[in-house]
Motif scaffolding. Structure first.
Motif, PDB file in Angstrom:
ATOM      1  N   ASN A  22      39.188  29.655  44.674  1.00 23.80           N
ATOM      2  CA  ASN A  22      39.948  30.468  43.728  1.00 23.80           C
ATOM      3  C   ASN A  22      41.435  30.396  44.054  1.00 23.80           C
ATOM      4  OD1 ASN A  22      40.235  32.097  45.977  1.00 23.80           O
ATOM      5  ND2 ASN A  22      39.141  33.857  45.127  1.00 23.80           N
ATOM      6  N   ASN A  31      33.743  37.914  40.582  1.00 20.80           N
ATOM      7  CA  ASN A  31      34.568  38.048  39.377  1.00 20.80           C
ATOM      8  C   ASN A  31      33.766  38.736  38.277  1.00 20.80           C
ATOM      9  OD1 ASN A  31      37.247  35.982  38.412  1.00 20.80           O
ATOM     10  ND2 ASN A  31      36.341  37.483  37.035  1.00 20.80           N
ATOM     11  N   ASP A  37      40.450  34.991  38.599  1.00 22.81           N
ATOM     12  CA  ASP A  37      41.376  35.703  39.487  1.00 22.81           C
ATOM     13  C   ASP A  37      41.920  36.979  38.843  1.00 22.81           C
ATOM     14  OD1 ASP A  37      41.237  33.484  41.383  1.00 22.81           O
ATOM     15  OD2 ASP A  37      42.446  32.407  39.917  1.00 22.81           O
ATOM     16  N   GLY A  41      36.726  43.335  42.474  1.00 19.22           N
ATOM     17  CA  GLY A  41      35.812  42.407  43.126  1.00 19.22           C
ATOM     18  C   GLY A  41      34.525  43.078  43.545  1.00 19.22           C
ATOM     19  N   ASN A  63      28.570  34.614  41.952  1.00 12.46           N
ATOM     20  CA  ASN A  63      28.794  35.986  42.421  1.00 12.46           C
ATOM     21  C   ASN A  63      27.788  36.377  43.504  1.00 12.46           C
ATOM     22  OD1 ASN A  63      31.064  36.790  40.807  1.00 12.46           O
ATOM     23  ND2 ASN A  63      29.701  36.914  39.049  1.00 12.46           N
TER      24      ASN A  63
END
Length: 222
Positions: A22, A31, A37, A41, A63
């Motif tokens: 990232n 994300n 970005d 989080g 994730n």
């Protein structure tokens, strides 16, 4: 092959792979939004080492892989063999436990352990009737456990069960899957009705200079 399996296999072929790193140079990250970005989080889930976490509609596993690096025992469920294969190829060394199964079927099939967190990022919570899914999730969350999910905010006036189209080739009809759209306050009421507490639903604005569509993020405690 069911329509849902075909649809999500088709989607898997169309969706770009997650970047190798990232903007911060990290190989794994969490994300919630559709923008890179951007947004909160993994802290939304409050995951600690040893926690058992479940990703409903885990897709290619990005994730979930990040939570595994935080020490979680990471479990993912998806109906798409293509998505799960991509997850195994990229994240196999992290020890993810991946299952090809419908979300409600998995939750109601029993098992030795319940979960500390259940989450969905544009995943199965978006595409499953909440009248079926929410009680199944509540039954498998430990007291104090967190359910969190993200999806697109609803289009004004279009609430409840809606149709989503997954495009195929130029000479093929699109595949249709169902999704469930509600305003933040409606999600709060639904979750409270199904025994959750401390329910918070909000729309995270899109990044500056991007499209105006934000991301609906919902968090609740069992």
């Amino acid at each position: 092959m069911t329509v849902n399996t075909l649809a999500w296999d088709t989607y898997a072929r169309q969706k770009p792979e997650r970047r190798r790193v990232n903007a911060a140079g990290e190989a794994t990250w969490f994300n919630w939004t559709q923008y890179p970005d951007h947004g909160p989080g993994a802290d939304v889930l409050g995951v600690r080492p040893g926690h058992r976490v479940l990703d409903l509609g885990c897709g290619k596993g990005g994730n979930l892989a990040h939570l595994a690096t935080l020490g979680a025992r990471a479990v993912g469920v998806d109906v798409s063999p293509a998505q799960l294969q991509r997850a195994r190829e990229r994240w196999g060394l992290l020890g993810l436990s991946l299952h090809r199964q419908d979300a409600v079927d998995y939750l109601t099939s029993g098992g030795a352990e319940d979960f500390d967190s259940v989450f969905s990022v544009f995943g199965a919570v978006y595409f499953t009737d909440p009248a079926r899914l929410l009680p199944a999730v509540r039954a498998r969350l430990r007291t104090g456990g967190v359910l969190a999910f993200s999806q697109f905010p609803p289009v004004d006036g279009c609430y409840g069960c809606q149709a989503s189209l997954i495009q195929r080739g130029p000479d093929e009809d699109p595949l249709v899957v169902r999704r469930w759209d509600y305003l933040p306050e409606a999600w709060e009421a639904l979750l409270t009705e199904h025994g959750f507490r401390d329910v918070r639903a909000r729309v995270i604005p899109a990044p500056p200079g991007r499209r105006t569509t934000g991301t609906l993020l919902v968090r609740a405690v069992a």
